[in-house]
Design a protein around this motif. Structure first.
Motif, short mmCIF file in Angstrom:
data_model
loop_
_atom_site.label_atom_id
_atom_site.label_comp_id
_atom_site.label_asym_id
_atom_site.label_seq_id
_atom_site.Cartn_x
_atom_site.Cartn_y
_atom_site.Cartn_z
N PRO A 48 0.79 -1.23 0.00
CA PRO A 48 0.00 0.00 0.00
C PRO A 48 0.83 1.29 0.00
N ARG A 49 2.09 1.24 0.39
CA ARG A 49 2.92 2.45 0.45
C ARG A 49 3.02 3.14 -0.90
N THR A 50 2.91 2.38 -2.00
CA THR A 50 3.07 2.97 -3.33
C THR A 50 1.80 2.88 -4.17
N CYS A 51 0.66 2.62 -3.52
CA CYS A 51 -0.61 2.49 -4.26
C CYS A 51 -1.44 3.77 -4.14
N HIS A 52 -2.68 3.74 -4.62
CA HIS A 52 -3.47 4.95 -4.79
C HIS A 52 -4.47 5.19 -3.65
N PHE A 53 -5.64 4.61 -3.74
CA PHE A 53 -6.70 4.93 -2.78
C PHE A 53 -7.59 3.72 -2.54
N ILE A 63 -11.83 5.11 4.68
CA ILE A 63 -11.10 5.02 3.43
C ILE A 63 -9.83 5.89 3.50
N TYR A 64 -8.70 5.26 3.16
CA TYR A 64 -7.41 5.95 3.11
C TYR A 64 -6.85 5.86 1.69
N THR A 65 -5.89 6.74 1.40
CA THR A 65 -5.01 6.49 0.25
C THR A 65 -4.06 5.36 0.65
N GLY A 66 -3.38 4.79 -0.33
CA GLY A 66 -2.41 3.75 -0.01
C GLY A 66 -1.34 4.22 0.96
N PRO A 67 -0.65 5.34 0.67
CA PRO A 67 0.36 5.83 1.62
C PRO A 67 -0.23 6.20 2.98
N GLY A 68 -1.44 6.76 2.98
CA GLY A 68 -2.09 7.11 4.25
C GLY A 68 -2.39 5.89 5.09
N TYR A 69 -2.84 4.83 4.42
CA TYR A 69 -3.12 3.58 5.12
C TYR A 69 -1.83 2.97 5.68
N ALA A 142 15.37 -3.08 -22.16
CA ALA A 142 14.91 -2.24 -21.05
C ALA A 142 13.49 -1.77 -21.32
N GLY A 143 12.75 -1.47 -20.25
CA GLY A 143 11.40 -0.95 -20.40
C GLY A 143 10.32 -1.94 -20.03
N ILE A 144 10.68 -3.07 -19.42
CA ILE A 144 9.70 -4.09 -19.01
C ILE A 144 9.64 -4.11 -17.49
N PHE A 145 8.45 -3.86 -16.93
CA PHE A 145 8.29 -3.75 -15.48
C PHE A 145 7.07 -4.55 -15.02
N THR A 146 7.05 -4.90 -13.75
CA THR A 146 5.82 -5.36 -13.11
C THR A 146 5.10 -4.14 -12.53
N THR A 147 3.86 -4.33 -12.14
CA THR A 147 3.11 -3.21 -11.56
C THR A 147 3.79 -2.66 -10.31
N GLY A 148 4.29 -3.58 -9.47
CA GLY A 148 4.94 -3.15 -8.24
C GLY A 148 6.14 -2.26 -8.51
N ASP A 152 6.48 1.81 -7.63
CA ASP A 152 7.59 2.28 -6.83
C ASP A 152 8.34 3.41 -7.55
N LEU A 153 8.59 3.22 -8.84
CA LEU A 153 9.30 4.24 -9.62
C LEU A 153 8.53 5.56 -9.67
N VAL A 154 7.20 5.45 -9.88
CA VAL A 154 6.38 6.65 -10.06
C VAL A 154 6.04 7.30 -8.72
N ASN A 155 5.57 6.51 -7.77
CA ASN A 155 5.04 7.08 -6.53
C ASN A 155 6.10 7.32 -5.46
N SER A 156 7.16 6.51 -5.47
CA SER A 156 8.22 6.70 -4.46
C SER A 156 9.36 7.58 -4.96
N PHE A 157 9.74 7.38 -6.24
CA PHE A 157 10.90 8.10 -6.76
C PHE A 157 10.52 9.19 -7.77
N HIS A 158 9.22 9.31 -8.06
CA HIS A 158 8.70 10.38 -8.92
C HIS A 158 9.39 10.39 -10.29
N LEU A 159 9.54 9.20 -10.85
CA LEU A 159 10.17 9.04 -12.16
C LEU A 159 9.12 8.74 -13.22
#
Length: 428
Positions: A48-53, A63-69, A142-148, A152-159
């Motif tokens: 949940p640390r890197t998820c949405h709501f 109801i929390y956001t993922g990081p809030g939860y 390069a360019g193949i990722f799992t959802t997790g 992490d790249l988008v929500n934790s590292f803002h990439l």
């Protein structure tokens, strides 16, 4: 191993996600047990640390956001008297014999240590199947990722991982992936589902497809990936006609196909379920090794976070009962297994007495199954030998979603206690 712990633990919890934290809080609040929580990451909270709501509805009643939860669960854990070990990887567990203490071998920045515990709770979660487990041909650019990894790249590292992404899979996590991609400012080249039915709620998926603006390719398989240093496109094959379609993209997100993360039970006496590759448990969530319990997604692959938390809480209550000197011991179980297209059943061992005393509800997760793929106009059946002891029709059975199993509705008078219960899903 060096640095042996002088004071043994009552309960060692392995995993700091929703199920592990909920168990830690329940054990600490309801007893004076010596509890320790081991987490390999530098923070508690799990996925949940890197998820949405939309987190916390059933376990936290709001109801929390993922990081809030994750932050809320983290705060609850640190308020307990439990010893919390972050950045600590459990390397091996050695189950004790005949009431002996279980051994836990860990590695952390402080070095290697060994702990002893009367009880172990496995709450190590699950993972999405990576590329090499999906039998996809072509190069590995390069360019193949799992959802997790994407989250992490988008929500934790803002990439921003790429410009245009193709989503492989249509489970509920695939929809979360679409939200993450749009948040990163990326376009979506499409969503690919190899079955002819979406593996989540179709109204939600179709609405998101129209709102965000991406096509859904059903009954379609990812044939191959092109690109040398970076993905530059894929070939999709329509399963019925064999038609090949080329789609340009620079990013591929592999979603779903979750599997239990359970390497700690390898080469131990702990029995595993060949359907989930996680530990097999009874209705009290205890494995085949006395005093070793399991809860959450280590049992099944992906399940909703709040149900995992509630299951962790239930495991804690069962642990407290187990540690009582006058507890009632169960010697005879009925095995229960599932046939394809049912993906799993949890628990795998049941007793009729526990069935009569336990009732599953929206806020109390109980025995359940998940399907491998969505079925229209189907039915679930339970068989004991040649006798059918339960049947329930459904207009639609959605894949990869929890279906509660009402064991109390089974006709146990027809059941043969010497035969295992077999669950089947049929098309009517």
């Amino acid at each position: 191993m060096t640095g042996r712990k002088s004071n043994p633990l009552d309960v060692a919890i392995i995993g700091g996600g929703p199920s592990g934290i909920a168990a830690c809080v329940e054990l600490s609040n309801a007893s004076e047990l010596r509890v320790a929580l081991f987490e390999s990451e530098q923070e508690l909270g799990g996925m949940p640390r890197t998820c949405h709501f939309f987190f916390g509805m059933r376990d936290r009643k709001r109801i929390y956001t993922g990081p809030g939860y994750a932050k809320r669960m983290n705060n609850l854990a640190w308020k307990t008297a439990a010893d919390i070990h972050l950045d600590t990887t459990v390397l091996q567990i050695v189950p004790g014999h005949s009431g002996d203490l279980h051994e836990i071998q860990v590695a952390s920045p402080e070095g290697f240590r060994t702990f002893d515990a009367r009880i172990i709770l496995l709450a190590t979660g699950c993972y999405e199947s990576p590329l090499n487990a999906r039998m996809i041909s072509g190069p590995r650019p390069a360019g193949i990722f799992t959802t997790g990894t994407l989250q992490d790249l988008v929500n934790s590292f803002h990439l921003k991982p790429g410009k245009s992404a193709l989503i492989i899979g249509s489970e509920i996590v695939s929809l979360s992936c679409a939200i993450t991609l749009r948040r990163a400012g990326m376009s979506i080249a499409g969503m690919v589902e190899e079955d002819d039915e979406l593996q989540t709620y179709p109204q939600l998926a179709n609405s998101m497809s129209k709102l965000i603006g991406f096509p859904i390719f059903k009954n379609t398989t990812l044939h191959s990936i092109s690109g040398v240093k970076r993905v530059d496109g894929v070939k999709l094959i329509e399963n019925t006609t064999g038609e090949i379609k080329e789609v340009k993209c620079d990013t591929i997100i592999l979603t779903g196909k979750f599997r239990s993360y359970s390497p700690l039970i390898d080469n131990t006496v702990i029995g595993y379920d060949p359907a989930t590759f996680g530990p097999a448990v009874d209705m009290n969530l205890m494995t085949s090794a006395p005093g070793i319990f399991a809860a959450g997604n280590v049992l099944r692959g992906a399940e909703m976070h709040d149900l995992c938390a509630l299951e962790g809480k239930r495991a804690a209550k069962n642990i407290i009962k187990y540690l009582k000197p006058n507890r009632e011991r169960v010697s005879e179980y009925i095995s229960i297994k599932a046939e394809s297209p049912i993906r799993y059943v949890v628990p795998q061992k049941i007793t009729q007495k526990e069935i009569k005393s336990y009732r599953a509800s929206f806020f109390s997760p109980g025995p359940s199954v998940q399907l491998e793929h969505t079925l229209k106009k189907g039915a679930l059946e339970a068989w004991s030998g040649s006798q059918i002891i339960w049947k329930k029709p459904f207009s639609k059975l959605i894949a990869n979603t929890r279906i509660t199993l009402p064991l109390n509705e089974f006709d146990w008078q027809k059941a043969n206690s010497n035969k295992e219960i077999v669950l089947k899903a049929i098309v009517m």
